[in-house]
Design a protein around this motif. Structure first.
Motif, PDB file in Angstrom:
ATOM      1  N   ASN A   1      -1.546  11.096  10.208  1.00  0.00           N
ATOM      2  CA  ASN A   1      -0.288  11.631   9.692  1.00  0.00           C
ATOM      3  C   ASN A   1       0.893  10.769  10.159  1.00  0.00           C
ATOM      4  O   ASN A   1       1.866  11.264  10.747  1.00  0.00           O
ATOM      5  CB  ASN A   1      -0.089  13.080  10.141  1.00  0.00           C
ATOM      6  CG  ASN A   1       1.062  13.751   9.409  1.00  0.00           C
ATOM      7  OD1 ASN A   1       1.416  13.335   8.307  1.00  0.00           O
ATOM      8  ND2 ASN A   1       1.639  14.766  10.029  1.00  0.00           N
ATOM      9  N   THR A   2       0.797   9.482   9.904  1.00  0.00           N
ATOM     10  CA  THR A   2       1.828   8.546  10.323  1.00  0.00           C
ATOM     11  C   THR A   2       2.230   7.674   9.145  1.00  0.00           C
ATOM     12  O   THR A   2       1.851   7.945   8.001  1.00  0.00           O
ATOM     13  CB  THR A   2       1.320   7.698  11.504  1.00  0.00           C
ATOM     14  OG1 THR A   2       2.382   6.869  11.973  1.00  0.00           O
ATOM     15  CG2 THR A   2       0.147   6.822  11.101  1.00  0.00           C
ATOM     16  N   SER A   3       3.001   6.636   9.405  1.00  0.00           N
ATOM     17  CA  SER A   3       3.493   5.766   8.335  1.00  0.00           C
ATOM     18  C   SER A   3       2.994   4.343   8.548  1.00  0.00           C
ATOM     19  O   SER A   3       2.593   3.953   9.651  1.00  0.00           O
ATOM     20  CB  SER A   3       5.024   5.792   8.302  1.00  0.00           C
ATOM     21  OG  SER A   3       5.553   5.263   9.513  1.00  0.00           O
ATOM     22  N   ARG A   4       3.044   3.551   7.488  1.00  0.00           N
ATOM     23  CA  ARG A   4       2.593   2.161   7.564  1.00  0.00           C
ATOM     24  C   ARG A   4       3.431   1.334   8.549  1.00  0.00           C
ATOM     25  O   ARG A   4       2.868   0.557   9.323  1.00  0.00           O
ATOM     26  CB  ARG A   4       2.637   1.556   6.160  1.00  0.00           C
ATOM     27  CG  ARG A   4       2.018   0.157   6.048  1.00  0.00           C
ATOM     28  CD  ARG A   4       1.953  -0.267   4.598  1.00  0.00           C
ATOM     29  NE  ARG A   4       1.076   0.605   3.829  1.00  0.00           N
ATOM     30  CZ  ARG A   4      -0.207   0.310   3.596  1.00  0.00           C
ATOM     31  NH1 ARG A   4      -0.735  -0.804   4.061  1.00  0.00           N
ATOM     32  NH2 ARG A   4      -0.959   1.142   2.911  1.00  0.00           N
ATOM     33  N   PRO A   5       4.766   1.462   8.561  1.00  0.00           N
ATOM     34  CA  PRO A   5       5.532   0.695   9.559  1.00  0.00           C
ATOM     35  C   PRO A   5       5.139   1.029  10.990  1.00  0.00           C
ATOM     36  O   PRO A   5       5.133   0.166  11.863  1.00  0.00           O
ATOM     37  CB  PRO A   5       6.981   1.094   9.264  1.00  0.00           C
ATOM     38  CG  PRO A   5       6.986   1.486   7.830  1.00  0.00           C
ATOM     39  CD  PRO A   5       5.663   2.153   7.615  1.00  0.00           C
ATOM     40  N   THR A   6       4.789   2.308  11.256  1.00  0.00           N
ATOM     41  CA  THR A   6       4.377   2.687  12.615  1.00  0.00           C
ATOM     42  C   THR A   6       3.067   2.013  12.981  1.00  0.00           C
ATOM     43  O   THR A   6       2.907   1.496  14.106  1.00  0.00           O
ATOM     44  CB  THR A   6       4.226   4.214  12.718  1.00  0.00           C
ATOM     45  OG1 THR A   6       5.472   4.838  12.415  1.00  0.00           O
ATOM     46  CG2 THR A   6       3.798   4.631  14.115  1.00  0.00           C
TER      47      THR A   6
ATOM     48  N   ARG B   1       3.809  -1.650  13.643  1.00  0.00           N
ATOM     49  CA  ARG B   1       4.546  -1.904  14.883  1.00  0.00           C
ATOM     50  C   ARG B   1       3.634  -1.866  16.096  1.00  0.00           C
ATOM     51  O   ARG B   1       3.660  -2.761  16.954  1.00  0.00           O
ATOM     52  CB  ARG B   1       5.663  -0.865  15.031  1.00  0.00           C
ATOM     53  CG  ARG B   1       6.484  -1.046  16.307  1.00  0.00           C
ATOM     54  CD  ARG B   1       7.711  -0.171  16.353  1.00  0.00           C
ATOM     55  NE  ARG B   1       7.365   1.250  16.412  1.00  0.00           N
ATOM     56  CZ  ARG B   1       7.532   2.094  15.432  1.00  0.00           C
ATOM     57  NH1 ARG B   1       8.017   1.669  14.269  1.00  0.00           N
ATOM     58  NH2 ARG B   1       7.217   3.372  15.570  1.00  0.00           N
TER      59      ARG B   1
ATOM     60  N   TYR C   1      -5.018   0.672   6.569  1.00  0.00           N
ATOM     61  CA  TYR C   1      -3.747   1.305   6.891  1.00  0.00           C
ATOM     62  C   TYR C   1      -3.624   2.661   6.195  1.00  0.00           C
ATOM     63  O   TYR C   1      -3.153   3.628   6.784  1.00  0.00           O
ATOM     64  CB  TYR C   1      -2.590   0.401   6.469  1.00  0.00           C
ATOM     65  CG  TYR C   1      -2.235  -0.685   7.463  1.00  0.00           C
ATOM     66  CD1 TYR C   1      -3.188  -1.207   8.325  1.00  0.00           C
ATOM     67  CD2 TYR C   1      -0.935  -1.179   7.548  1.00  0.00           C
ATOM     68  CE1 TYR C   1      -2.875  -2.189   9.236  1.00  0.00           C
ATOM     69  CE2 TYR C   1      -0.590  -2.172   8.457  1.00  0.00           C
ATOM     70  CZ  TYR C   1      -1.570  -2.675   9.300  1.00  0.00           C
ATOM     71  OH  TYR C   1      -1.252  -3.653  10.208  1.00  0.00           O
ATOM     72  N   SER C   2      -4.037   2.709   4.944  1.00  0.00           N
ATOM     73  CA  SER C   2      -3.911   3.956   4.178  1.00  0.00           C
ATOM     74  C   SER C   2      -4.712   5.077   4.821  1.00  0.00           C
ATOM     75  O   SER C   2      -4.262   6.225   4.911  1.00  0.00           O
ATOM     76  CB  SER C   2      -4.366   3.739   2.737  1.00  0.00           C
ATOM     77  OG  SER C   2      -3.575   2.756   2.106  1.00  0.00           O
TER      78      SER C   2
ATOM     79  N   GLU D   1      -3.026   6.145   8.034  1.00  0.00           N
ATOM     80  CA  GLU D   1      -1.854   6.958   7.727  1.00  0.00           C
ATOM     81  C   GLU D   1      -2.249   8.406   7.443  1.00  0.00           C
ATOM     82  O   GLU D   1      -1.606   9.354   7.895  1.00  0.00           O
ATOM     83  CB  GLU D   1      -1.115   6.386   6.516  1.00  0.00           C
ATOM     84  CG  GLU D   1      -0.449   5.037   6.778  1.00  0.00           C
ATOM     85  CD  GLU D   1       0.149   4.471   5.498  1.00  0.00           C
ATOM     86  OE1 GLU D   1       0.677   5.270   4.698  1.00  0.00           O
ATOM     87  OE2 GLU D   1       0.074   3.254   5.289  1.00  0.00           O
ATOM     88  N   GLU D   2      -3.332   8.559   6.706  1.00  0.00           N
ATOM     89  CA  GLU D   2      -3.778   9.903   6.327  1.00  0.00           C
ATOM     90  C   GLU D   2      -4.370  10.651   7.502  1.00  0.00           C
ATOM     91  O   GLU D   2      -4.073  11.835   7.720  1.00  0.00           O
ATOM     92  CB  GLU D   2      -4.803   9.792   5.200  1.00  0.00           C
ATOM     93  CG  GLU D   2      -5.312  11.141   4.710  1.00  0.00           C
ATOM     94  CD  GLU D   2      -6.343  10.990   3.611  1.00  0.00           C
ATOM     95  OE1 GLU D   2      -6.935  12.020   3.223  1.00  0.00           O
ATOM     96  OE2 GLU D   2      -6.577   9.847   3.149  1.00  0.00           O
TER      97      GLU D   2
END
Length: 289
Positions: A55-60, A63, A47-48, A51-52
């Motif tokens: 350029n998104t977030s963990r909840p996204t 989901r 996930y990390s 995300e990098e």
């Protein structure tokens, strides 16, 4: 860096379809993002790292992973159906257009979008959209003047012929006057312009009375001959006509187009025409100058 096991499992067909999505330049950016995210999960990326890279977030990430596991590729489609299509029936449009042609009942001069929306039960945006489509502009006002001259056709034909087929070796001038022009003079000196500041005039002024401006337009050359007079009388008008005649060769006919002002039809003007038979008047139809 340690290896991660695939977070989601893909069939060959799903991987091919998602790969096509991720490389597409015609699909919406959201679809490309979702396909790239699912492929990254299938490749075992954490996930990390996702995300990098995206350029998104963990909840996204969580989901869209859940939606893919629940519905596979169809689950990646957006669930928002969008707003309902705006539909205004022809009957409603006709009612609005008819009311637009009527005066508001509250005594105001014209309709506004909000006032009309409240009257017909629509939104202001809908009213504006219908007005734009039908090219109605309730805020605009044009003026007109209807001529009641019984000789309208004859006078109009005479002047039109003068412009379309002017007499040879003749001068054609349009004469008119502007009355009651205020002759004002500033009490305070005019301050010249300077860097960052415009020329400035004092507010107070002194009245020198009024003036009348006479002007004659030479139709052929476009030259305007003007004169100011303290009064607006038949004698002043004759004096201006004398200047126009003196500016024209003696052997040349002069045709003058003018309106039906009373100062143009006095006995003194009639005497002037008798003394200058080469001058001919062409009066415009009443209220048509």
């Amino acid at each position: 860096m340690g290896r991660y096991e695939a977070v989601v499992e893909l069939t060959t067909e799903e991987r091919e379809e998602l790969t096509r999505w991720s490389k597409s330049r015609t699909l919406p950016a959201g679809d490309v993002f979702k396909a790239t995210l699912i492929l990254a999960l299938a490749d075992g990326k954490s996930y990390s790292r996702i995300e990098e890279e995206l350029n998104t977030s963990r909840p996204t990430v969580a989901r869209w992973k859940a939606r893919f596991e629940q519905g596979r590729i169809p689950g990646l489609e957006g669930r928002h159906k969008g707003s309902r299509p705006r539909k205004v029936t022809p009957a409603v449009q006709a009612r609005l257009l008819k009311k637009t042609q009527q005066k508001p009942g509250d005594g105001s001069t014209h309709w506004s979008c909000r006032k009309m929306a409240a009257a017909v039960g629509l939104s202001p945006a809908t009213v504006q959209r219908i007005w734009t489509k039908t090219k109605l502009k309730p805020h605009r006002l044009d003026r007109y003047m209807a001529s009641n001259d019984p000789a309208f056709e004859q006078k109009a034909a005479d002047i039109i012929a003068l412009y379309m087929d002017p007499p040879q070796h003749a001068a054609v001038s349009c004469v008119d006057e502007k009355t009651a022009i205020q002759a004002l003079d500033r009490l305070d000196p005019v301050l010249p312009l300077s860097p960052g500041r415009a020329e400035r005039h004092g507010f107070e002024y002194y009245r020198h009375g009024t003036l009348s401006l006479y002007a004659a337009l030479d139709v052929q050359t476009g030259i305007v001959h003007g004169k100011t007079a303290a009064r607006h009388t038949s004698a002043d008008f004759i004096g201006f006509l004398t200047e126009v005649v003196n500016r024209t060769p003696a052997d040349q006919d002069i045709h003058i187009v003018l309106d039906n002002l009373s100062a143009h039809k006095t006995s003194a003007v009639a005497d002037f025409l008798k003394e200058n038979p080469h001058v001919r008047f062409h009066f415009t139809p009443t209220y048509s100058s």
